[in-house]
Every structure is written in C-alpha cells, then in structure tokens.
Design an enzyme around this catalytic site. Structure first.
Site, short mmCIF file in Angstrom:
data_model
loop_
_atom_site.label_atom_id
_atom_site.label_comp_id
_atom_site.label_asym_id
_atom_site.label_seq_id
_atom_site.Cartn_x
_atom_site.Cartn_y
_atom_site.Cartn_z
CB ALA A 56 -1.13 0.28 0.80
CB THR A 57 4.32 2.00 1.74
OG1 THR A 57 3.90 1.84 2.51
CG2 THR A 57 4.96 3.25 1.68
CG ASN A 80 -2.28 2.68 11.05
OD1 ASN A 80 -2.76 4.26 10.95
ND2 ASN A 80 -1.31 2.71 11.69
CD GLN A 114 -5.20 -0.85 9.67
OE1 GLN A 114 -5.33 -1.59 9.75
NE2 GLN A 114 -3.40 -0.59 9.67
CB SER A 168 -2.30 -3.14 2.42
OG SER A 168 -1.11 -3.76 2.67
N GLY A 169 -2.51 -6.26 0.94
CA GLY A 169 -3.04 -7.60 1.02
C GLY A 169 -2.84 -7.69 2.19
CB THR A 219 8.40 -9.96 -14.01
OG1 THR A 219 8.60 -9.27 -14.54
CG2 THR A 219 7.70 -11.02 -13.56
CB CYS A 246 4.80 2.10 11.78
SG CYS A 246 4.47 0.99 10.35
#
Ligand code: PLP
Length: 367
Positions: free
Chosen positions: A70-71, A148, A176, A193-194, A231, A313
C-alpha cells in the site's frame, strides 16, 4: 510458545483459502505473466481474475493497478498531484499513517505546500480546517478510511465531496477498512494492502478513477498500464484476489464476530480509558490507556500476548505516536496506551486470556 495474536492492525494471518489459491502459482505454474506462450497466458489470466476480484469491492468507474505494498500504491497516487497544472497544495490529515503523512511532507521539499489537517479529541478530522485550507491551488487531499492506531473512521465521503468542490483530487488510504467497511464512492484514488485482509505480504493495489492521469512511479518494461514496471507475481496477485473475495463473501459474518470480540474486550478492560471515538470506530481496534502504566514494561511482562504500543511503526522506531499526540494526549498518557487488534481468526477465549494476562501485569505494576 505461540502468543495470542491481537495485533491484526499490524498484519493478519494468511487465510487457508488464500494459501490454496497461491500454491499452484508458486509450484508448477511458474510462467511469466508477460510471456506470450501458453504458460505465460495462464499466469496472465490468473492475474486478471485477481484484478477483477479486487475491483469487485471498489467503485465501478476505475481500474486496479497492482503494486508491492500500500505504501507503494500511495506513492504512486501522489504522482497525480503533479499532473494538476497550476495547483501545488496538498492537504492530509495529521493522523495519517506515515505512508501518506511522510510522502506529503516529502512533497513539501519538492515545492508543494503541504498542510497537516488537525483532528479533534476523538481523532476525527476538523472539517472547518479542511474547508479553510482548500483554495484554487488545491491539488490533492489525502484522508484515511480507518486509522491504524485508534480505529477512527473518518468522514471520507464528505472529505471527497469537499475536495472536488475545490477542484482537488481525493486519495483515500483504505488499508484498514478495505473489505470490511464501505469505501468512499467519490474518491479518485484508493490504496489497499494484501496483508491486512488475510492475504500475502508484498502486494497492494491502487484503484484509480477513469480519466485521471498518473505519471509512472517505476520505469521499465511498461507493465501495469505503464505506471509500475516490473514482472508481476501471479502468486501474490492470486492471493490478494482470493483474500478480497473472501472478505466480500464473509463481510457480515466477519463483522458480527469482530463486534462480539470487541464488546467482550471493552467489558474486560473496564478500568482503562479508550483513545479515539467510541462510535465512529472500526470494532476490530481497541486503543486503551491506563494512567501511570509503563507500556514498554507491560509488553515485556506480557510475552504471551502479541499486541502493540501505539502503531507498529511508531513503536518500532521508538517515536512517540503522532496520532495519540494529535488527539491532545500528554506524553505520559501516550506511554501508557496499548493497541489491541481483533481479527477473523481470534476467538472469545483469546480475548479473555489476553485481558487476564494484561490486567494482571498492569495491576502488579500499579500496586
Ligand atoms: N496505511 C495504513 C493505514 C496502514 O495501516 C499501513 C500498514 O500498516 C499502510 C498504509 C502501509 O501498508 P503496507 O504495509 O502495505 O505498505
């Protein structure tokens, strides 16, 4: 010893269904999705299925670009500000994740005028401040869906409408909330984000409204519609797609479960104060404080529970949480705050045991 995992805002475990969806692309089906032969075409088809699975949860008038996180999606999205000729103002909420906040501040070093918008004591954006800063030079407004650290849900639809009225684009960091709560249908750019939705780490995506220009972030072979060369990993794409589909299929069941866990936790942590809004909040987050507590000590005393002090973080860097500071909490209150994050694979027993261990250690410290 495997600790009780209550840190689902930092990351989530991989869903078994997601693992199964990824496996073939890690083993025998190793074709490059950009190769024209049959193995390449199979891999490319898997990537496109995944893209549709992700797109199904997003507004319908745009497209999905896969990224490494996501960043990265957020950094890609900020490029849109550079295409807004004659406009050089960026506004983001002060409590944004570093992925948005630090990127916005970096743009300041590149000649943009960046404003950090204040929040109230509940962590909700002060809309009057947004109104006041939006002028004819506004290029981009960044607002997160769910915080978050404290779980507050921002009025993103209203923020998007205000941004548009001033002719600016709206970027929503939906990391989130994606797959769990409603997304802002008026946003122009949405990042996800995954690894926050029981998918793999190393993949995210940017949704981009049709008609918006985006300069490339990574130059090279022209993959991902020319803006993000390199790729693609079919396994990671398949994992993100399967995770998104699972979230959509289980949305109500997941939410009911998380609300149950949250209510139980709220009753077990009755001695603690909650940081952030109580009603405009994603139920999977409980950020609480107990005055006088030294959370660094608490965390080393309670090794049987994986939880967080502030954001992952902020605690990793040793920086005090900028989110809790923006709420007006004093440094001592910030140091006495913990974040518990509940997820699909927790049960009531996890919450009860964790509460017992944390409360016991807190009582000992305060006695
Ligand atoms: N935005 C928010 C709100 C987050 O919580 C996170 C991760 O903690 C990110 C962005 C960054 O996501 P990623 O780890 O995919 O780069």
């Amino acid at each position: 010893m495997i600790p009780i995992y209550l840190d689902n805002q930092a990351t989530t475990p991989l869903a078994p269904e997601v693992f199964d969806a990824m496996l073939p692309w890690l083993k025998d089906n190793f074709g490059n999705p950009h190769s024209p032969h049959v193995m390449g075409r199979q891999a490319a088809a898997a990537v496109e299925v995944a893209r549709e699975q992700v797109a199904a949860l997003l507004p319908q008038n745009g497209r999905v670009i896969f990224t490494g996180s996501a960043t990265e999606a957020i950094n890609l999205a900020f490029g849109a500000a550079r295409t807004r000729h004659g406009r050089d103002q960026i506004a983001v909420i002060d409590t944004e994740h570093a992925a948005v906040r630090d990127t916005a501040l970096w743009y300041r070093t590149q000649g943009f005028e960046t404003t950090l918008l204040p929040v109230d004591a509940d962590g909700l954006i002060v809309l009057e401040a947004l109104e006041a800063c939006l002028g004819e030079k506004a290029a981009l407004v960044g607002a997160m869906l769910v915080n978050n650290e404290i779980g507050t849900i921002q009025p993103v639809e209203q923020i998007a409408a205000m941004a548009h009225e001033a002719g600016a684009l709206m970027l929503c960091d939906a990391v989130q909330g994606f797959g769990r709560i409603d997304l802002p249908q008026q946003a122009d750019l949405i990042a996800l984000s995954g690894h926050k939705i029981y998918g793999p780490k190393g993949i995210g995506a940017l949704w981009l409204r049709d008609g918006i220009d985006l300069p490339p972030l990574i130059h090279g072979g022209g993959q991902e519609q020319g803006v993000r060369s390199g790729t693609l990993s079919p396994a990671l794409c398949a994992g993100l797609g399967a995770a998104a589909k699972l979230c959509a299929d289980r949305r109500q069941a997941d939410m009911d479960h998380i609300v149950d866990l949250s209510q139980r936790a709220r009753s077990l942590f009755g001695e603690w104060s909650v940081n952030g809004s109580l009603d405009q909040r994603y139920a999977g987050n409980l950020n609480i404080r107990r005055d006088g507590l030294d959370v660094a000590r608490l965390m080393s005393d309670v090794r049987g529970v994986a939880f967080s002090a502030g954001s992952a973080c902020a605690s990793g860097s040793g920086r005090p949480s900028h989110v809790l500071a923006a709420l007006g909490l004093k440094p001592a209150q910030i140091k006495s705050s913990i974040r518990l994050g509940f997820g699909r694979y927790n049960d009531i027993d996890d919450v009860e045991q964790a509460a017992h261990l944390i409360n016991q250690a807190a009582e000992k410290q305060l006695s």
